[in-house]
Every structure is written in structure tokens, then in C-alpha cells.
Design an enzyme around this catalytic site. Sequence first.
Site, short mmCIF file in Angstrom:
data_model
loop_
_atom_site.label_atom_id
_atom_site.label_comp_id
_atom_site.label_asym_id
_atom_site.label_seq_id
_atom_site.Cartn_x
_atom_site.Cartn_y
_atom_site.Cartn_z
N GLU A 117 0.88 -1.18 0.00
CA GLU A 117 0.00 0.00 0.00
C GLU A 117 0.91 1.22 0.00
O GLU A 117 1.40 1.63 1.04
CB GLU A 117 -0.88 0.00 1.25
CG GLU A 117 -1.82 -1.19 1.38
CD GLU A 117 -3.07 -1.06 0.52
OE1 GLU A 117 -3.26 0.01 -0.10
OE2 GLU A 117 -3.83 -2.03 0.45
N CYS A 160 -2.38 9.08 2.03
CA CYS A 160 -2.02 8.49 0.73
C CYS A 160 -3.07 8.86 -0.30
O CYS A 160 -2.78 8.95 -1.49
CB CYS A 160 -1.88 6.99 0.86
SG CYS A 160 -3.27 6.21 1.67
P1 NAD Z 1 8.17 5.32 4.62
O1 NAD Z 1 8.26 4.54 3.37
O2 NAD Z 1 9.25 6.25 4.96
O3 NAD Z 1 8.05 4.31 5.86
C1 NAD Z 1 7.01 3.37 5.97
C2 NAD Z 1 7.45 2.21 6.82
O4 NAD Z 1 8.41 1.43 6.09
C3 NAD Z 1 8.14 2.61 8.13
O5 NAD Z 1 7.73 1.72 9.15
C4 NAD Z 1 9.60 2.43 7.79
O6 NAD Z 1 10.43 2.23 8.89
C5 NAD Z 1 9.52 1.19 6.91
N1 NAD Z 1 10.69 0.95 6.05
C6 NAD Z 1 11.39 1.86 5.33
N2 NAD Z 1 12.38 1.24 4.65
C7 NAD Z 1 12.29 -0.08 4.95
C8 NAD Z 1 13.03 -1.23 4.55
N3 NAD Z 1 14.08 -1.15 3.74
N4 NAD Z 1 12.67 -2.43 5.05
C9 NAD Z 1 11.60 -2.53 5.87
N5 NAD Z 1 10.87 -1.48 6.29
C10 NAD Z 1 11.22 -0.26 5.83
O7 NAD Z 1 6.75 6.07 4.57
P2 NAD Z 1 6.17 7.18 5.58
O8 NAD Z 1 6.86 8.47 5.37
O9 NAD Z 1 6.07 6.63 6.96
O10 NAD Z 1 4.66 7.30 5.04
C11 NAD Z 1 4.27 8.09 3.97
C12 NAD Z 1 4.11 7.26 2.72
O11 NAD Z 1 3.23 6.18 2.95
C13 NAD Z 1 3.47 8.05 1.59
O12 NAD Z 1 4.11 7.72 0.39
C14 NAD Z 1 2.03 7.57 1.59
O13 NAD Z 1 1.36 7.73 0.36
C15 NAD Z 1 2.22 6.14 1.95
N6 NAD Z 1 0.99 5.55 2.49
C16 NAD Z 1 0.27 4.72 1.69
C17 NAD Z 1 -0.92 4.19 2.17
C18 NAD Z 1 -1.76 3.30 1.30
O14 NAD Z 1 -2.63 2.66 1.85
N7 NAD Z 1 -1.54 3.23 -0.01
C19 NAD Z 1 -1.36 4.50 3.46
C20 NAD Z 1 -0.59 5.34 4.25
C21 NAD Z 1 0.59 5.86 3.75
#
Ligand code: NAD
Length: 522
Positions: free
Chosen positions: A262, A296
Site C-alpha cells: 500500500e 495516501c
Molecule cells: P516510509 O516509506 O518512509 O516508511 C514506511 C514504513 O516502512 C516505516 O515503518 C519504515 O520504517 C519502513 N521501512 C522503510 N524502509 C524499509 C526497509 N528497507 N525495510 C523494511 N521497512 C522499511 O513512509 P512514511 O513516510 O512513513 O509514510 C508516507 C508514505 O506512505 C506516503 O508515500 C504515503 O502515500 C504512503 N501511504 C500509503 C498508504 C496506502 O494505503 N496506499 C497508506 C498510508 C501511507
Amino acid sequence: MHELLSRLGLARDENLGGFDGEHWLGTGTPLDVITPIDGARIASVRPIRRAEYEHIVARAEAAFRTWREVPAPKRGEVVRRLGDALRAHKKDLGALVTLEMGKITAEGEGEVQEMIDVCDFACGLSRQLHGLTMHSERPRHRMYEQWHPLGVIGVITAFNFPVAVWSWNAAIAAVCGDTTVWKPSPKTPLTAIATTHLAARVCRESGVDPAVFSLAFGSVEDVGEPMLADPRFPLVSATGSTRMGRRAAEVVGRRLGRTLLELGGNNAVIVTSHADLDLATRAILFGAVGTAGQRCTSTRRILVHRSVRDELVKRLVRAYATVRIGDPRAAGTLMGPLVSHDAVAAVQSALARLKEEGGEVLYGGAPLDGPAFPGGHYVEPCIAAAKHEYRIVQEETFAPILYVIDYGGTSRPRDHVTLLGEMREAIALHNAVPQGLSGSIFTHHLVEAEAFLAHTGSDCGIANVNIGTSGAEIGGAFGGEKDTGGGRESGSDAWKSYMRRQTNTLNWGMDLPLSQGITFGE
Ligand code: NAD
């Protein structure tokens, strides 16, 4: 604040970030949790390290073997009780979401309501989880499919829905017979710890192993990456940026595990010449400014028919000017802070790039300071005139910037051919971004609405008519295509991702006919 923390089972210092069903764990260096409201320290958390991760996953795996033996409707009963516990703590947990992440009170509580709704939905689902029966081509044979529990599910969540996204995964996975290990965002560990406390208490009171809902707050190195590579997770459900999702797909895919992704959106609203502009303005305001543009599904692009463009912009500017920005806990505030200084800087850099490419800021976009905006996390929401081909328009800037792009002629189309031609133009613009999460159209013209919803229309996972891009209900499957990752969570039949399908053929005759009419021997 102290009382709020203690009502939710949290301390000021050294909250432990891991939970194995019995003990709280965490030997990492304590991290300060900062509120974006004023930059003050709320509490500290000790993340887990690699050895603790190993232990938590082993316990969650053991818990799976017992949990899958519990009949699904009984699992549903535990999830129903989880919903009740969330009801009882809705205000407190909502307030903590506001404190830790910065969304306004109504949205913080709304997030907890979403968790409650998902628990209700999952409880009902626990009496279904149905497969199909098929007619066998062989006499006295019966063929059907069953859905079995899958195993331990890794749940990686983003900061912007710090608890709701966990519940979409954990409540549904739990009724499916799975256990979950949750890696929350580094920005929002407190809400995760508080939620896990509630879930653990519900499990204990229900006589089931609290490791059904395990927690593994730690760094990407100690928890995130190991989780992706760990074959004990048949499914990793990851919510976050497209960059993170791409990495998750690669690492999990290499071991042929499953991912449910997502990821980012770049959501557009088409406003046609047949739109109710009052409705459109209200929906765009909520979609673009709600959660300070940090959903998102936030509205990021407006594709507006040239005949109504100036009027729509005028109404939007008027509406934006009424948005009260500030402390998200104060009554009347519609827009709180951005989550970090980096996010504020991202707004400035996006607007600089927009101007370089020839765009124009029509409203807002400046950082806010002064006593009403302590901590440096506040910005004015922004409306900007842009062209679709600008590179910045193709990207998701996770902030309240709205790009206005026009299409079509300067007057309402007079004939069907022109109308369809203009719709094709609008839909092409709508779809011409890498992401495919949510989109909507404002029109009272049936042909325009149907053109948008047709298979040749929107390419997003969510397509709406006369409502905005954000604020989805939990009853539908949530998710998007292309760079949004392709996963579906929450309602409809999204539960199937958390189970394994088994096809069964049962022979109740005395012969052994082979399929495809094959004879073998004799
Ligand atoms: P992010 O990608 O920085 O982090 C999200 C999660 O992924 C965190 O828990 C982070 O620690 C983890 N993560 C990052 N790199 C990783 C790796 N290499 N291995 C495992 N885990 C890892 O995102 P964010 O800034 O927290 O959130 C914003 C983003 O999330 C936006 O792009 C938004 O659109 C998206 N989002 C999407 C949805 C959806 O349902 N489509 C919902 C909410 C947020």
C-alpha cells in the site's frame, strides 16, 4: 499529558518497543518521541535489537500454531472484544495519535473509529471466510476450495495512519487464524505500544496468547530488513512510500514470499463543466488540506474544465483562506502541523521546482512561524497552477500542495463527440502519473461519470463520483495500482490475502476415473 500516557499504559521514559506476548523487550538506545505540535519531547522508547526480533518472531510462530486451532468465530469474538476496548479508549488513543502524529482531534478519533469499524467487520467475517464449490467432471466426485490460515504476517506501517493501518491488517489476519508482528513507523512508536497494550489485555482476558498481536519496534536494519528476508513470514504487508515498497517487493519476492503493498498516491479530481462547484470545492478542500495533505489518498491534482477553471480557483482560494491552521487539539483547527522539518522543507523544494518549470503559486505555501506556530512544523496549504508535464506534478509530495491543471474548451461541450473527446483528454491526464491509488470526478452528466468509471476510464484502485479522493470506508477493498503497489486491504474480499487457498477433490465412488478422460493401465 502524563495522565494521558499513563491511562494508555505508557511511561515518560524508556517505554519498551517490543512485545512477545508475555514480556516487553527493548535494549536499543532510547529514542525521544517528539510531538510535531510544538517540537516538545513526549516520551522515550527503547527499540528492540536483532536478537529480540528473533525471539519475538519465534514466539509469534509458536502462537500461530495454537491460534489457528481456535475456531474462526471464536477468533472473531476476541477481535470483537478488541473493538470494545478501542471504543472504551477512543478519546485517549485518538488524543495520542494527535499528539504523536499531529492530525486534528476529529481525525485522530476518526482513526480509532476506523479501527473499531474494522474489528466489527472482521468479527462478522469470522463466520464466513468462504470458498466455492465446483462441479467435478468425474462421477461421484466433489470439488471445492477452502481457505486456511497462512502463518505469521509481517505488518510494516507508515506514520500517517499510525494505528488504523495496523488494524486493517491485524484484525483481519487474526480472524483468518494468523498472528502478526508489527513494525510501526519510527515516528509513531507510542501509539503502537499503547495499541499493543490494549490488544494484549484483551487476549489475556479472553484466554488466548497475546503473541497473536506482537510488536517489533526497531530500526530498518534490526527489524525492517530482517522481516523482509525472513521466510517465517509468508506475507509481508507494507504501507509506506513507493521506494520502500519496491525494496520490499524485491527482497520478499526473492524468497518467493508474498507482499501486500500500500504505497504512495498522486490522486486527481476531475471537475467537468457539469460539476456542482460547491460540492467540488468542499470535497477538494477536505481532500487536499485534511490531515495537512498527509494521506495516501490526499488530493494532489485538480483537472478542471477551462470553462469553470477560474470560478473553481476563486472558490478554492476563498475556502483555503478560512482554514484555521495551528494546534491540532484546539477546537476549530482544520490543519495541524506537518510531521517533520523535512516535510516542511519538502514543500519549499517542491514549490521551487514548480516555479523553475514555469508554474505559479496561486495561494499559500509559506512556512509559518511565531507563537501560534511553535516548533517549525507548520505551513500554509498551497494551490498552484501547473502543467501536467512538469516533473514535480508526477511525484507525491507528502504535504498540502494542490496542482491545478486545465483541460477541454472554454465553454461547455455542445455535442456528444466533443464531450467524449474532452473526457478522453481529462482521463488521459488523470492516468498519466506513475501512481494509481484514488481519483474522482465531479459531474452531473451521466456520460462523463460512466466514462470515468469504465474500464477505459480511471486506472486507480479507487474511483469516485461526486465525492473526494480521500476518506474511504472500510467496507470496500482499499488499495491501488501501478506504483501504489497493487495490494488490497480492509473490506470486501481483501481477507483472502491473509489465507492460503486449497482446492480439494473428494471421491465418494468406488471407481477411480481420471480427469481429461485419461486411461492409465488396465
Ligand atoms: P516510509 O516509506 O518512509 O516508511 C514506511 C514504513 O516502512 C516505516 O515503518 C519504515 O520504517 C519502513 N521501512 C522503510 N524502509 C524499509 C526497509 N528497507 N525495510 C523494511 N521497512 C522499511 O513512509 P512514511 O513516510 O512513513 O509514510 C508516507 C508514505 O506512505 C506516503 O508515500 C504515503 O502515500 C504512503 N501511504 C500509503 C498508504 C496506502 O494505503 N496506499 C497508506 C498510508 C501511507
